[in-house]
Design a protein around this motif. Sequence first.
Motif, PDB file in Angstrom:
ATOM      1  N   GLY A 131      16.119  -1.656  -1.105  1.00 44.71           N
ATOM      2  CA  GLY A 131      15.470  -0.931  -2.197  1.00 44.71           C
ATOM      3  C   GLY A 131      15.112  -1.844  -3.353  1.00 44.71           C
ATOM      4  N   VAL A 173      11.292  -2.715  -4.615  1.00 40.03           N
ATOM      5  CA  VAL A 173      10.841  -2.571  -6.008  1.00 40.03           C
ATOM      6  C   VAL A 173      10.256  -3.886  -6.507  1.00 40.03           C
ATOM      7  N   ILE A 196       6.592  -4.251  -4.525  1.00 41.81           N
ATOM      8  CA  ILE A 196       5.545  -3.237  -4.729  1.00 41.81           C
ATOM      9  C   ILE A 196       5.320  -3.027  -6.217  1.00 41.81           C
ATOM     10  N   GLU A 197       4.070  -2.917  -6.589  1.00 40.79           N
ATOM     11  CA  GLU A 197       3.721  -2.613  -7.974  1.00 40.79           C
ATOM     12  C   GLU A 197       3.198  -1.193  -8.070  1.00 40.79           C
ATOM     13  N   THR A 198       3.249  -0.651  -9.257  1.00 39.79           N
ATOM     14  CA  THR A 198       2.759   0.705  -9.486  1.00 39.79           C
ATOM     15  C   THR A 198       1.260   0.769  -9.234  1.00 39.79           C
ATOM     16  N   ALA A 255       2.105   0.470   0.786  1.00 47.93           N
ATOM     17  CA  ALA A 255       3.430   0.263   0.210  1.00 47.93           C
ATOM     18  C   ALA A 255       4.514   0.654   1.208  1.00 47.93           C
ATOM     19  N   VAL A 293      11.687   3.912  -1.033  1.00 49.39           N
ATOM     20  CA  VAL A 293      11.612   3.280  -2.356  1.00 49.39           C
ATOM     21  C   VAL A 293      10.222   2.723  -2.621  1.00 49.39           C
ATOM     22  N   ALA A 294       9.594   2.143  -1.627  1.00 54.10           N
ATOM     23  CA  ALA A 294       8.240   1.599  -1.820  1.00 54.10           C
ATOM     24  C   ALA A 294       7.239   2.713  -2.121  1.00 54.10           C
ATOM     25  N   LEU A 321       7.945   5.652  -3.507  1.00 50.88           N
ATOM     26  CA  LEU A 321       8.239   6.138  -4.849  1.00 50.88           C
ATOM     27  C   LEU A 321       7.747   5.167  -5.913  1.00 50.88           C
ATOM     28  N   GLU A 322       7.905   3.890  -5.672  1.00 54.10           N
ATOM     29  CA  GLU A 322       7.437   2.892  -6.627  1.00 54.10           C
ATOM     30  C   GLU A 322       5.917   2.915  -6.770  1.00 54.10           C
ATOM     31  N   SER A 323       5.216   3.152  -5.678  1.00 58.81           N
ATOM     32  CA  SER A 323       3.753   3.181  -5.754  1.00 58.81           C
ATOM     33  C   SER A 323       3.246   4.438  -6.445  1.00 58.81           C
ATOM     34  N   CYS A 364       4.950   6.124  -9.018  1.00 57.52           N
ATOM     35  CA  CYS A 364       5.355   6.195 -10.417  1.00 57.52           C
ATOM     36  C   CYS A 364       4.302   5.556 -11.321  1.00 57.52           C
TER      37      CYS A 364
END
Length: 88
Positions: A21, A25, A28-30, A37, A80-81, A83-85, A87
């Motif tokens: 996780g 994070v 991967i960037e938003t 991702a 997690v990837a 969710l990170e993309s 947010c």
Amino acid sequence: MRLWFFWIDLLLNLLAGALVGVLAVGLIETGWNMFLAMCLGMIAGMLGGMLGAVILTPVAGAMEVILPLMLSGMIAGMAVAMLESMCQ
């Protein structure tokens, strides 16, 4: 002996999920495409699971390590990837 395998399995899955996780994070960037991702998170989870399996298989046994680490690493990396993309 069975209780030892249970605790090893639980701790290894938690550790693999947390480390993958954090790796996802960091990679991967938003605003990334969610599918890309997810694929990158899955690859990071597979690589992390393989690394952990190579290190820990002599200690805890192949079936106790390889399958759980690969599954928990891939699922944690993909979730997690994604969710990170999403947010903002």
